[in-house]
Design an enzyme around this catalytic site. Structure first.
Site, short mmCIF file in Angstrom:
data_model
loop_
_atom_site.label_atom_id
_atom_site.label_comp_id
_atom_site.label_asym_id
_atom_site.label_seq_id
_atom_site.Cartn_x
_atom_site.Cartn_y
_atom_site.Cartn_z
CG ASP A 144 0.46 -2.18 -7.53
OD1 ASP A 144 1.32 -1.83 -8.37
OD2 ASP A 144 0.62 -3.13 -6.74
CG ASP B 77 0.14 -6.10 -4.10
OD1 ASP B 77 0.49 -5.21 -4.90
OD2 ASP B 77 0.75 -7.18 -3.99
CG ASP C 268 3.33 -7.08 -10.91
OD1 ASP C 268 3.40 -8.17 -11.49
OD2 ASP C 268 3.79 -6.03 -11.38
#
Length: 379
Positions: free
Chosen positions: A112, A304, A114
């Site tokens: 991922d 996240d 961000d």
């Protein structure tokens, strides 16, 4: 062999050109591209209808708070952390067990952006990754096929990462492109795009413009066009205004039954109602790399956000590889391991690169020793 509509980047102009071409199973992405269009997703996601219902709005806001906690009690966090970490131990602490499980298999990395490669910031346009992280990911891609899987527009996340040797899956996997150069894993000569939600583009543009207009009255609200989805960031919105923002978003979406609303960390995301997500993107990329039904592949997904759970779940169901959740607080997750922040992600990736280098060196020394033994043996 069948006809498929694809979008191909012209090598000279860089312009994406839609073409119809005959495909078999031999070139990059073509096997997966022969699938029928994804069906509408049955859920779960936030229901849009009857937005003026007060109870529904309150449920939305409660869900927004749950996915974007603003206050954490230190005492309860300490108790929960100890229990949670037993079930989701640090990937750094468990590094030897992880590499041992991958022995004899091809590791494929999914990252991922961000909150994983870059810190979470108030202004999404300034979510820059560090040069140290970029150098680490570049080294990672030398040893393992590596993909960035993000809710961001693919062009936007590429402008942050700036590594042409990676695979990029933007808009939660609804916009996928192979490496443009420098990847030994790339099977096709052209950078073929896979865009399962192309028909939704005009609708997404309409919703983006409408949301820009209606959210002007909410200080701190930010609307981001991610091409195949729209993100409404409320990180800088006063919590007392979340209910108002939810009403504004819901009022726009009432007219678009073919769009669904999901949530991430202080962001509302509007996506097409097709059965496609980061988990589907992971499966698509594995198939594209030739690992669709292989037992010798070891996918690793690090993320996240709530949207990354789709990928974590796929890995659990496949019984291959594992997911790593990046979080400082306990969360319900399908990930097997955890890391607390992007700095730990970088440390983990660096260890993985170092481990692979040492493995290759050992293999090289062993081959050279065997050759020396062969030469020394009498004919």
């Amino acid at each position: 062999m069948t006809k498929q509509n694809m979008v191909v980047a012209d090598a000279k102009t860089g312009i994406n050109v839609a073409i119809s071409m005959a495909v078999s199973g031999s070139s990059l992405f073509t096997t997966a591209a022969q699938r029928p269009p994804p069906a509408a997703v049955p859920g779960p996601y936030i229901t849009i209808s009857r937005i003026n219902n007060g109870a529904r709005i309150n449920a939305w806001v409660d869900s927004m708070r749950a996915s974007s906690p603003t206050r954490i009690k230190a005492s309860s966090l300490s108790d929960d952390q100890d229990s949670w970490i037993l079930h989701h131990p640090s990937a750094l602490d468990m590094f030897e067990q992880i590499t041992s499980a991958s022995k004899g298999k091809q590791i494929v990395m999914f990252l991922d952006y961000d909150g994983t490669l870059s810190p979470i910031v108030d202004d999404p346009d300034r979510a820059f990754m560090s040069e140290a992280m970029r150098a680490t990911v570049r080294k990672l891609a030398r040893y393992f096929p590596t993909a960035i899987v993000s809710g961001r527009c693919r062009d936007k996340v590429y402008s942050f990462v700036r590594l042409a040797e990676l695979y990029y899956a933007g808009s939660h996997g609804m916009d996928i492109k192979g490496p443009s150069k420098g990847s030994k894993y790339k099977k096709g000569a052209q950078a073929v795009l896979f865009q399962p939600a192309s028909e939704f583009l005009p609708m997404i543009d309409e919703v983006y413009k409408a949301l820009l207009e209606v959210t002007k009255s909410t200080p701190g609200a930010r609307v981001e066009n991610n091409k195949f989805c729209v993100s409404v960031h409320f990180r800088c919105v006063d919590e007392m205004k979340w209910s108002e923002l939810a009403k504004q978003v819901g009022a726009v979406l009432e007219d678009y039954p073919n769009l669904r609303l999901t949530q991430g960390r202080k962001v509302l995301e509007i996506r097409p109602t097709i059965k496609w997500d980061k988990g589907k993107a992971l499966e698509f990329l594995l198939e594209s790399l030739g690992y669709a039904n292989c037992t010798d592949v070891f996918p690793v997904y690090i993320g996240d956000d709530r949207s990354d759970e789709d990928a974590f779940k796929v890995l659990r169901e496949r019984g291959q590889g594992f997911g790593i959740l990046v979080s400082k607080i306990p969360k319900e997750t399908n990930a097997s391991y955890s890391l607390q922040e992007p700095s730990e992600v970088m440390a983990f990736l660096r260890r993985l690169v170092g481990w692979k280098r040492m493995s290759l060196r050992r293999q090289f020394r062993m081959r050279r020793r065997l050759e020396e033994i062969k030469v020394s043996l009498p004919n």
